[in-house]
Design a protein around this motif. Structure first.
Motif, PDB file in Angstrom:
ATOM      1  N   SER A  57       0.635  -1.436  -0.040  1.00  0.00           N
ATOM      2  CA  SER A  57       0.074  -0.081  -0.016  1.00  0.00           C
ATOM      3  C   SER A  57       0.881   1.249   0.004  1.00  0.00           C
ATOM      4  CB  SER A  57      -0.998  -0.054   1.358  1.00  0.00           C
ATOM      5  OG  SER A  57      -1.834  -1.078   0.885  1.00  0.00           O
ATOM      6  N   TYR A  58       2.274   1.137   0.571  1.00  0.00           N
ATOM      7  CA  TYR A  58       3.023   2.385   0.338  1.00  0.00           C
ATOM      8  C   TYR A  58       3.083   2.673  -0.924  1.00  0.00           C
ATOM      9  CZ  TYR A  58       7.280   5.032   1.081  1.00  0.00           C
ATOM     10  OH  TYR A  58       8.493   6.139   1.039  1.00  0.00           O
ATOM     11  N   ASP A  59       3.502   1.552  -1.718  1.00  0.00           N
ATOM     12  CA  ASP A  59       3.589   2.023  -3.173  1.00  0.00           C
ATOM     13  C   ASP A  59       2.409   2.375  -3.990  1.00  0.00           C
ATOM     14  OD1 ASP A  59       6.414   1.143  -2.960  1.00  0.00           O
ATOM     15  OD2 ASP A  59       5.751  -0.734  -3.691  1.00  0.00           O
ATOM     16  N   TYR A  60       1.445   1.938  -3.608  1.00  0.00           N
ATOM     17  CA  TYR A  60      -0.026   2.262  -4.166  1.00  0.00           C
ATOM     18  C   TYR A  60      -0.507   3.852  -3.806  1.00  0.00           C
ATOM     19  CZ  TYR A  60      -1.255  -2.420  -5.593  1.00  0.00           C
ATOM     20  OH  TYR A  60      -1.251  -3.722  -6.313  1.00  0.00           O
ATOM     21  N   ILE A  61      -0.225   4.087  -2.581  1.00  0.00           N
ATOM     22  CA  ILE A  61      -0.679   5.408  -2.224  1.00  0.00           C
ATOM     23  C   ILE A  61       0.122   6.395  -2.769  1.00  0.00           C
ATOM     24  CG2 ILE A  61      -0.939   7.011  -0.110  1.00  0.00           C
ATOM     25  CD1 ILE A  61      -1.796   4.365   1.419  1.00  0.00           C
ATOM     26  N   LYS A  62       1.415   6.082  -2.695  1.00  0.00           N
ATOM     27  CA  LYS A  62       2.518   7.106  -3.385  1.00  0.00           C
ATOM     28  C   LYS A  62       2.089   7.473  -4.766  1.00  0.00           C
ATOM     29  CE  LYS A  62       7.529   7.547  -3.763  1.00  0.00           C
ATOM     30  NZ  LYS A  62       8.957   7.140  -3.513  1.00  0.00           N
ATOM     31  N   GLU A  63       2.145   6.220  -5.491  1.00  0.00           N
ATOM     32  CA  GLU A  63       1.752   6.261  -7.005  1.00  0.00           C
ATOM     33  C   GLU A  63       0.423   7.064  -7.303  1.00  0.00           C
ATOM     34  OE1 GLU A  63       0.488   3.116 -10.239  1.00  0.00           O
ATOM     35  OE2 GLU A  63       2.359   2.393  -9.307  1.00  0.00           O
ATOM     36  N   SER A  64      -0.726   6.698  -6.441  1.00  0.00           N
ATOM     37  CA  SER A  64      -2.038   7.376  -6.984  1.00  0.00           C
ATOM     38  C   SER A  64      -2.406   8.673  -6.221  1.00  0.00           C
ATOM     39  CB  SER A  64      -3.356   6.269  -6.643  1.00  0.00           C
ATOM     40  OG  SER A  64      -3.269   6.146  -5.148  1.00  0.00           O
ATOM     41  N   GLU A  65      -1.556   8.910  -5.039  1.00  0.00           N
ATOM     42  CA  GLU A  65      -1.513   9.992  -4.393  1.00  0.00           C
ATOM     43  C   GLU A  65      -3.057   9.849  -3.529  1.00  0.00           C
ATOM     44  OE1 GLU A  65      -0.235  13.383  -6.501  1.00  0.00           O
ATOM     45  OE2 GLU A  65       1.867  12.849  -6.431  1.00  0.00           O
ATOM     46  N   GLU A  66      -3.497   8.865  -3.289  1.00  0.00           N
ATOM     47  CA  GLU A  66      -4.700   9.013  -2.640  1.00  0.00           C
ATOM     48  C   GLU A  66      -4.870   7.633  -1.752  1.00  0.00           C
ATOM     49  OE1 GLU A  66      -7.416   9.746  -5.751  1.00  0.00           O
ATOM     50  OE2 GLU A  66      -8.144   7.723  -5.622  1.00  0.00           O
ATOM     51  N   CYS A  67      -6.008   7.572  -0.873  1.00  0.00           N
ATOM     52  CA  CYS A  67      -6.323   6.296  -0.125  1.00  0.00           C
ATOM     53  C   CYS A  67      -7.503   6.682   0.473  1.00  0.00           C
ATOM     54  CB  CYS A  67      -5.281   5.924   0.712  1.00  0.00           C
ATOM     55  SG  CYS A  67      -5.004   7.013   2.202  1.00  0.00           S
ATOM     56  N   VAL A  68      -8.238   5.566   1.040  1.00  0.00           N
ATOM     57  CA  VAL A  68      -9.416   5.900   1.941  1.00  0.00           C
ATOM     58  C   VAL A  68      -9.259   5.176   3.266  1.00  0.00           C
ATOM     59  CG1 VAL A  68     -11.865   5.325   2.065  1.00  0.00           C
ATOM     60  CG2 VAL A  68     -10.828   5.835   0.171  1.00  0.00           C
ATOM     61  N   ILE A  69      -9.242   6.039   4.205  1.00  0.00           N
ATOM     62  CA  ILE A  69      -9.309   5.287   5.547  1.00  0.00           C
ATOM     63  C   ILE A  69     -10.558   4.905   6.256  1.00  0.00           C
ATOM     64  CG2 ILE A  69      -8.631   5.909   8.066  1.00  0.00           C
ATOM     65  CD1 ILE A  69      -6.767   8.205   6.824  1.00  0.00           C
ATOM     66  N   ASN A  70     -10.622   3.466   6.488  1.00  0.00           N
ATOM     67  CA  ASN A  70     -12.158   2.915   6.880  1.00  0.00           C
ATOM     68  C   ASN A  70     -11.864   2.711   8.372  1.00  0.00           C
ATOM     69  OD1 ASN A  70     -13.263   2.280   3.946  1.00  0.00           O
ATOM     70  ND2 ASN A  70     -11.361   1.779   3.796  1.00  0.00           N
ATOM     71  N   LEU A  71     -12.990   3.061   8.902  1.00  0.00           N
ATOM     72  CA  LEU A  71     -12.881   2.900  10.610  1.00  0.00           C
ATOM     73  C   LEU A  71     -13.826   1.474  10.585  1.00  0.00           C
ATOM     74  CD1 LEU A  71     -11.976   5.726  10.214  1.00  0.00           C
ATOM     75  CD2 LEU A  71     -13.501   6.284  12.379  1.00  0.00           C
ATOM     76  N   PRO A  72     -13.127   0.361  11.160  1.00  0.00           N
ATOM     77  CA  PRO A  72     -13.738  -0.844  11.205  1.00  0.00           C
ATOM     78  C   PRO A  72     -14.565  -1.101  12.521  1.00  0.00           C
ATOM     79  CG  PRO A  72     -11.429  -0.978  11.902  1.00  0.00           C
ATOM     80  CD  PRO A  72     -11.795   0.242  11.531  1.00  0.00           C
ATOM     81  N   THR A  73     -15.521  -1.687  12.506  1.00  0.00           N
ATOM     82  CA  THR A  73     -16.292  -2.204  13.936  1.00  0.00           C
ATOM     83  C   THR A  73     -15.683  -3.447  14.579  1.00  0.00           C
ATOM     84  OG1 THR A  73     -17.916  -3.429  12.518  1.00  0.00           O
ATOM     85  CG2 THR A  73     -18.319  -1.000  12.815  1.00  0.00           C
ATOM     86  N   LYS A  74     -16.148  -3.789  15.856  1.00  0.00           N
ATOM     87  CA  LYS A  74     -15.737  -4.884  16.567  1.00  0.00           C
ATOM     88  C   LYS A  74     -16.329  -6.259  15.788  1.00  0.00           C
ATOM     89  CE  LYS A  74     -19.732  -5.509  19.444  1.00  0.00           C
ATOM     90  NZ  LYS A  74     -20.323  -5.536  20.900  1.00  0.00           N
ATOM     91  N   ASN A  75     -17.064  -6.157  14.821  1.00  0.00           N
ATOM     92  CA  ASN A  75     -17.463  -7.340  13.950  1.00  0.00           C
ATOM     93  C   ASN A  75     -16.420  -7.511  12.746  1.00  0.00           C
ATOM     94  OD1 ASN A  75     -19.828  -7.570  15.461  1.00  0.00           O
ATOM     95  ND2 ASN A  75     -21.240  -6.575  14.083  1.00  0.00           N
ATOM     96  N   MET A  76     -15.611  -6.437  12.456  1.00  0.00           N
ATOM     97  CA  MET A  76     -14.661  -6.559  11.513  1.00  0.00           C
ATOM     98  C   MET A  76     -13.029  -6.875  12.153  1.00  0.00           C
ATOM     99  SD  MET A  76     -15.757  -3.304   9.093  1.00  0.00           S
ATOM    100  CE  MET A  76     -14.699  -3.700   8.014  1.00  0.00           C
TER     101      MET A  76
END
Length: 194
Positions: A57-76
């Protein structure tokens, strides 16, 4: 009370734990777990995230210059752990876990449908630090599950069953608040007696 001294280390616990989705320019997706993450600025809304350079993901975020931060629940929590110990270089974690995706609004990277909150981010900078590099990310859009809003439009984080990470273990966040910002100095209203 006596205290023991330890050598300098990152003993800031508990920490948020998140699932970060990213996408490279060829459209390949990945999801991985991050616990080294924090809010660092309100305006512009900036999040700091520490990522090891060897992570896919380091490479993917550096390349695309974006990402999504997802907040998980206890079921996840099993998904959170799996995505932290399995590499996207060896398997498609999204496919193998049957994760449903939700199209991005301000970014081309999708969020995880199961996560009640998704922060769509644009990369501002990367600073090498040592074992991890510091990614500064500007939050462009936040998706919130509709059922987490009360009738006045307030986001009810306490209803989301979010989790945190502390020294190698996952914990659910207790849903009962201990206080609210400023409660320790709030003026008490006097009740007049008739």
């Amino acid at each position: 009370m006596s205290k023991l001294n330890f050598k300098g280390s990152v003993m800031l616990n508990p920490a948020p734990v998140v699932l970060v989705t990213s996408k490279n320019k060829e459209g390949k997706l990945n999801v991985f777990t991050v616990a080294w993450i924090s809010t660092v600025c309100t305006k512009e809304p900036i999040i700091a995230m520490g990522i090891r350079p060897e992570r896919l993901s380091y490479d993917y975020i550096k390349e695309s210059e974006e990402c999504v931060i997802n907040l998980p629940t206890k079921n996840m929590v099993k998904t959170v752990d799996y995505c932290g110990v399995r590499s996207g270089r060896k398997e498609d974690k999204i496919k193998n876990l049957g994760l449903k995706l939700n199209e991005g609004v301000k970014v081309n990277t999708p969020s995880l449908d199961q996560a009640p909150f998704a922060l769509e981010c644009k990369l501002k900078s990367i600073t090498p630090l040592g074992t991890h590099d510091l990614f500064l990310l500007e939050v462009l859009n936040v998706k919130v599950d509709e059922h987490l809003l009360d009738d006045k439009g307030k986001i009810c984080f306490n209803e989301a069953d979010l989790i945190c990470y502390s020294h190698g273990e996952y914990f659910e966040i207790n849903s009962k608040p201990l206080g609210s910002f400023g409660y320790s100095v709030k003026k008490k209203t006097k009740i007049k007696k008739n």
